[in-house]
Design a protein around this motif. Structure first.
Motif, PDB file in Angstrom:
ATOM      1  N   ASN A  71      -0.173 -52.996 -11.904  1.00  6.28           N
ATOM      2  CA  ASN A  71      -0.306 -54.356 -12.237  1.00  6.28           C
ATOM      3  C   ASN A  71      -1.169 -54.724 -10.997  1.00  6.28           C
ATOM      4  O   ASN A  71      -0.621 -55.731 -10.008  1.00  6.28           O
ATOM      5  N   ILE A  72      -2.397 -54.325 -10.839  1.00  5.73           N
ATOM      6  CA  ILE A  72      -3.253 -54.751  -9.768  1.00  5.73           C
ATOM      7  C   ILE A  72      -3.838 -56.235 -10.101  1.00  5.73           C
ATOM      8  O   ILE A  72      -4.465 -56.639 -11.191  1.00  5.73           O
ATOM      9  N   ASN A  73      -3.903 -56.734  -8.821  1.00  2.00           N
ATOM     10  CA  ASN A  73      -4.518 -58.299  -8.959  1.00  2.00           C
ATOM     11  C   ASN A  73      -5.697 -57.957  -8.443  1.00  2.00           C
ATOM     12  O   ASN A  73      -6.289 -58.179  -7.382  1.00  2.00           O
ATOM     13  N   SER A  74      -6.710 -57.947  -9.598  1.00  7.90           N
ATOM     14  CA  SER A  74      -8.016 -57.637  -9.095  1.00  7.90           C
ATOM     15  C   SER A  74      -8.853 -58.735  -8.652  1.00  7.90           C
ATOM     16  O   SER A  74     -10.197 -58.352  -8.091  1.00  7.90           O
ATOM     17  N   GLU A  75      -8.183 -59.679  -8.869  1.00  5.37           N
ATOM     18  CA  GLU A  75      -9.145 -61.286  -8.279  1.00  5.37           C
ATOM     19  C   GLU A  75      -9.465 -61.110  -6.808  1.00  5.37           C
ATOM     20  O   GLU A  75     -10.035 -61.862  -6.235  1.00  5.37           O
ATOM     21  N   ILE A  76      -8.359 -60.391  -6.006  1.00  5.03           N
ATOM     22  CA  ILE A  76      -8.288 -60.648  -4.614  1.00  5.03           C
ATOM     23  C   ILE A  76      -9.222 -59.285  -4.000  1.00  5.03           C
ATOM     24  O   ILE A  76      -8.917 -59.134  -2.612  1.00  5.03           O
ATOM     25  N   ILE A  77      -9.439 -58.282  -4.753  1.00  5.91           N
ATOM     26  CA  ILE A  77      -9.938 -57.201  -4.258  1.00  5.91           C
ATOM     27  C   ILE A  77     -11.116 -57.601  -3.333  1.00  5.91           C
ATOM     28  O   ILE A  77     -11.299 -56.867  -2.254  1.00  5.91           O
ATOM     29  N   VAL A  78     -12.096 -58.327  -3.609  1.00  5.88           N
ATOM     30  CA  VAL A  78     -13.429 -58.582  -3.217  1.00  5.88           C
ATOM     31  C   VAL A  78     -12.887 -59.244  -1.758  1.00  5.88           C
ATOM     32  O   VAL A  78     -13.510 -59.110  -0.561  1.00  5.88           O
ATOM     33  N   PHE A  79     -11.947 -60.309  -1.860  1.00  5.77           N
ATOM     34  CA  PHE A  79     -11.500 -60.860  -0.609  1.00  5.77           C
ATOM     35  C   PHE A  79     -11.041 -60.063   0.354  1.00  5.77           C
ATOM     36  O   PHE A  79     -11.085 -60.049   1.456  1.00  5.77           O
ATOM     37  N   SER A  80     -10.090 -58.904   0.054  1.00  5.96           N
ATOM     38  CA  SER A  80      -9.389 -57.946   0.732  1.00  5.96           C
ATOM     39  C   SER A  80     -10.388 -57.255   1.445  1.00  5.96           C
ATOM     40  O   SER A  80     -10.490 -56.956   2.593  1.00  5.96           O
ATOM     41  N   LEU A  81     -11.577 -56.931   0.605  1.00 12.23           N
ATOM     42  CA  LEU A  81     -12.496 -55.995   1.335  1.00 12.23           C
ATOM     43  C   LEU A  81     -13.250 -56.846   2.509  1.00 12.23           C
ATOM     44  O   LEU A  81     -13.680 -56.080   3.500  1.00 12.23           O
ATOM     45  N   VAL A  82     -13.567 -57.887   2.161  1.00 15.85           N
ATOM     46  CA  VAL A  82     -14.294 -58.778   3.256  1.00 15.85           C
ATOM     47  C   VAL A  82     -13.401 -59.133   4.288  1.00 15.85           C
ATOM     48  O   VAL A  82     -14.141 -58.910   5.645  1.00 15.85           O
ATOM     49  N   LEU A  83     -12.061 -59.189   4.121  1.00 16.80           N
ATOM     50  CA  LEU A  83     -11.400 -59.369   5.371  1.00 16.80           C
ATOM     51  C   LEU A  83     -11.093 -58.306   6.079  1.00 16.80           C
ATOM     52  O   LEU A  83     -11.213 -58.296   7.211  1.00 16.80           O
ATOM     53  N   LEU A 124     -14.825 -45.069 -23.019  1.00 17.29           N
ATOM     54  CA  LEU A 124     -15.085 -44.440 -21.806  1.00 17.29           C
ATOM     55  C   LEU A 124     -15.225 -45.720 -20.747  1.00 17.29           C
ATOM     56  O   LEU A 124     -14.608 -45.754 -19.727  1.00 17.29           O
ATOM     57  N   ALA A 125     -15.899 -46.698 -21.181  1.00 18.03           N
ATOM     58  CA  ALA A 125     -16.108 -47.988 -20.478  1.00 18.03           C
ATOM     59  C   ALA A 125     -14.739 -48.655 -20.370  1.00 18.03           C
ATOM     60  O   ALA A 125     -14.586 -49.171 -19.104  1.00 18.03           O
ATOM     61  N   TYR A 126     -13.945 -48.529 -21.471  1.00 20.67           N
ATOM     62  CA  TYR A 126     -12.617 -49.363 -21.132  1.00 20.67           C
ATOM     63  C   TYR A 126     -11.662 -48.559 -20.188  1.00 20.67           C
ATOM     64  O   TYR A 126     -10.997 -49.151 -19.339  1.00 20.67           O
ATOM     65  N   ALA A 127     -11.728 -47.286 -20.362  1.00 19.12           N
ATOM     66  CA  ALA A 127     -10.776 -46.549 -19.232  1.00 19.12           C
ATOM     67  C   ALA A 127     -11.412 -46.646 -17.931  1.00 19.12           C
ATOM     68  O   ALA A 127     -10.613 -46.969 -16.909  1.00 19.12           O
ATOM     69  N   LEU A 128     -12.876 -46.623 -17.653  1.00 20.45           N
ATOM     70  CA  LEU A 128     -13.191 -46.918 -16.267  1.00 20.45           C
ATOM     71  C   LEU A 128     -12.959 -48.325 -15.750  1.00 20.45           C
ATOM     72  O   LEU A 128     -12.530 -48.516 -14.668  1.00 20.45           O
ATOM     73  N   LYS A 129     -13.075 -49.330 -16.719  1.00 19.88           N
ATOM     74  CA  LYS A 129     -12.624 -50.554 -16.465  1.00 19.88           C
ATOM     75  C   LYS A 129     -11.194 -50.778 -15.684  1.00 19.88           C
ATOM     76  O   LYS A 129     -11.029 -51.706 -14.898  1.00 19.88           O
ATOM     77  N   ILE A 130     -10.220 -50.141 -16.477  1.00 19.81           N
ATOM     78  CA  ILE A 130      -9.032 -50.132 -15.881  1.00 19.81           C
ATOM     79  C   ILE A 130      -8.672 -49.512 -14.604  1.00 19.81           C
ATOM     80  O   ILE A 130      -7.981 -49.726 -13.946  1.00 19.81           O
ATOM     81  N   ARG A 131      -9.268 -48.354 -14.628  1.00 17.85           N
ATOM     82  CA  ARG A 131      -8.986 -47.514 -13.471  1.00 17.85           C
ATOM     83  C   ARG A 131      -9.642 -47.749 -12.142  1.00 17.85           C
ATOM     84  O   ARG A 131      -9.121 -47.481 -11.173  1.00 17.85           O
ATOM     85  N   THR A 132     -10.890 -48.396 -12.286  1.00 16.37           N
ATOM     86  CA  THR A 132     -11.500 -48.773 -11.154  1.00 16.37           C
ATOM     87  C   THR A 132     -11.042 -49.605 -10.222  1.00 16.37           C
ATOM     88  O   THR A 132     -10.749 -49.392  -8.971  1.00 16.37           O
ATOM     89  N   PRO A 133     -10.435 -50.926 -10.676  1.00 18.80           N
ATOM     90  CA  PRO A 133      -9.551 -51.567  -9.637  1.00 18.80           C
ATOM     91  C   PRO A 133      -8.416 -51.043  -8.963  1.00 18.80           C
ATOM     92  O   PRO A 133      -8.054 -51.450  -7.873  1.00 18.80           O
ATOM     93  N   LYS A 134      -7.732 -50.189  -9.907  1.00 18.37           N
ATOM     94  CA  LYS A 134      -6.479 -49.438  -9.280  1.00 18.37           C
ATOM     95  C   LYS A 134      -6.984 -48.507  -8.071  1.00 18.37           C
ATOM     96  O   LYS A 134      -6.382 -48.446  -7.105  1.00 18.37           O
ATOM     97  N   LEU A 135      -8.221 -47.800  -8.332  1.00 14.67           N
ATOM     98  CA  LEU A 135      -8.538 -46.711  -7.314  1.00 14.67           C
ATOM     99  C   LEU A 135      -9.223 -47.638  -6.118  1.00 14.67           C
ATOM    100  O   LEU A 135      -8.749 -47.118  -5.047  1.00 14.67           O
ATOM    101  N   ILE A 136      -9.820 -48.685  -6.335  1.00 10.96           N
ATOM    102  CA  ILE A 136     -10.162 -49.317  -5.157  1.00 10.96           C
ATOM    103  C   ILE A 136      -8.919 -50.032  -4.419  1.00 10.96           C
ATOM    104  O   ILE A 136      -8.812 -49.911  -2.955  1.00 10.96           O
TER     105      ILE A 136
END
Length: 219
Positions: free
Chosen positions: A182-194, A40-52
Motif C-alpha cells: 500500500n505505497i503512498n506514491s504521492e510523496i515519493i518525489v518529496f521523499s527523494l528531494v528531502l 506490461l504497462a499495467y504491471a510496471l505502473k504498479i511495481r515501479t512505485p513499490k521498487l522506488i
C-alpha cells in the motif's frame, strides 16, 4: 586506509550494486506478460512505485543505522532505541486527532508528510538536546532514556487512538501502518528531494564518520 583496503571496499560495493540491480530487474520483470503491451504497462505502473519505495527505505534505514552505530561505537543496537518510531506515530496520530482526517493537513499526502517531518524534527531536537545536556553527553544514558520514551510516547499514542472516533481511526490506520503493498506514491518525489537535500547538507560529515569508525581512542 591503504590502497588495497580501498580497492577491496570498492569491489564489495560494486558487487552489492550489481546484486541490487539484478534483484530490482527480477522484481520488475519476473512473471510479467510481455506479449500484451497493456498488461506490461499495467504491471510496471504498479511495481515501479513499490521498487522506488523499497530503495528509499533501504537507503534511509541503512544510512541512519551506520551513522547511529558509528556515533555510539556499537554495531548491534539500532536507532529505534531512541524512540523515533514512537515519536512519529504519536505526532501523526495527534495531527489526525486534533485536526481530523478530513482536514487539509491530514488529507494532503505531501503536506501531511511535511508537517510530520517538521514537527518530529523540532520535537526530537528539543527533547534530545535537553537529554544530552542533562546526561552530560553520555550516550548510554541517552539510550536508556530513549527506551523509556518509547514506552511513554507509545502509551500516549494508544490513549489517543482509544478515544478517537472509529472512522477517524480507520483512516489513520491506513496511513500509519507501513506496507509495501500500500505505497503512498504521492510523496515519493518529496521523499527523494528531502533525502537528496539531507545528503548534500551532511556530505562533509562523512569524513568524521570515517574517523569514528576507527574505534575507541587508545590511551
Amino acid at each position: 586506509m591503504s590502497t588495497l583496503a580501498v580497492r577491496a571496499n570498492q569491489r564489495k560495493l560494486l558487487m552489492l550494486a550489481i546484486l541490487v540491480m539484478l534483484c530490482a530487474a527480477g522484481y520488475m520483470l519476473v512473471e510479467v506478460n510481455f506479449s500484451n503491451p497493456k498488461l506490461l504497462a499495467y504491471a510496471l505502473k504498479i511495481r515501479t512505485p513499490k521498487l522506488i519505495a523499497m530503495l528509499i527505505t533501504a537507503f534511509s534505514i541503512g544510512g541512519a543505522s551506520i551513522v547511529f552505530q558509528s556515533i555510539i561505537n556499537n554495531t548491534i543496537v539500532t536507532p529505534c532505541l531512541l524512540g523515533m518510531n514512537s515519536l512519529y506515530t504519536l505526532i501523526h496520530t495527534a495531527v489526525v486527532f486534533f485536526l481530523g482526517s478530513a482536514s487539509l493537513v491530514a488529507s494532503n499526502a505531501n503536506l501531511s508528510f511535511a508537517v510530520d517531518v517538521v514537527l518530529m524534527g523540532i520535537a526530537a531536537t528539543i527533547i534530545y538536546s535537553w537529554i544530552f545536556k542533562k546526561t552530560k553527553h553520555n550516550v548510554l544514558y541517552v539510550l536508556l532514556v530513549g527506551t523509556v520514551l518509547t514506552s511513554f510516547l507509545g502509551s500516549i499514542q494508544t490513549t489517543l487512538t482509544r478515544v478517537m472516533d472509529p472512522n477517524e481511526y480507520d483512516s489513520l490506520l491506513n496511513t500509519l501502518v507501513a506496507s509495501f503493498s500500500n505505497i503512498n506514491s504521492e510523496i515519493i518525489v518529496f521523499s527523494l528531494v528531502l533525502l537528496a537535500s539531507i545528503i548534500v547538507v551532511l556530505r562533509k560529515e562523512l569524513a568524521l564518520l570515517d574517523v569514528l569508525a576507527l574505534g575507541k581512542e587508545l590511551e
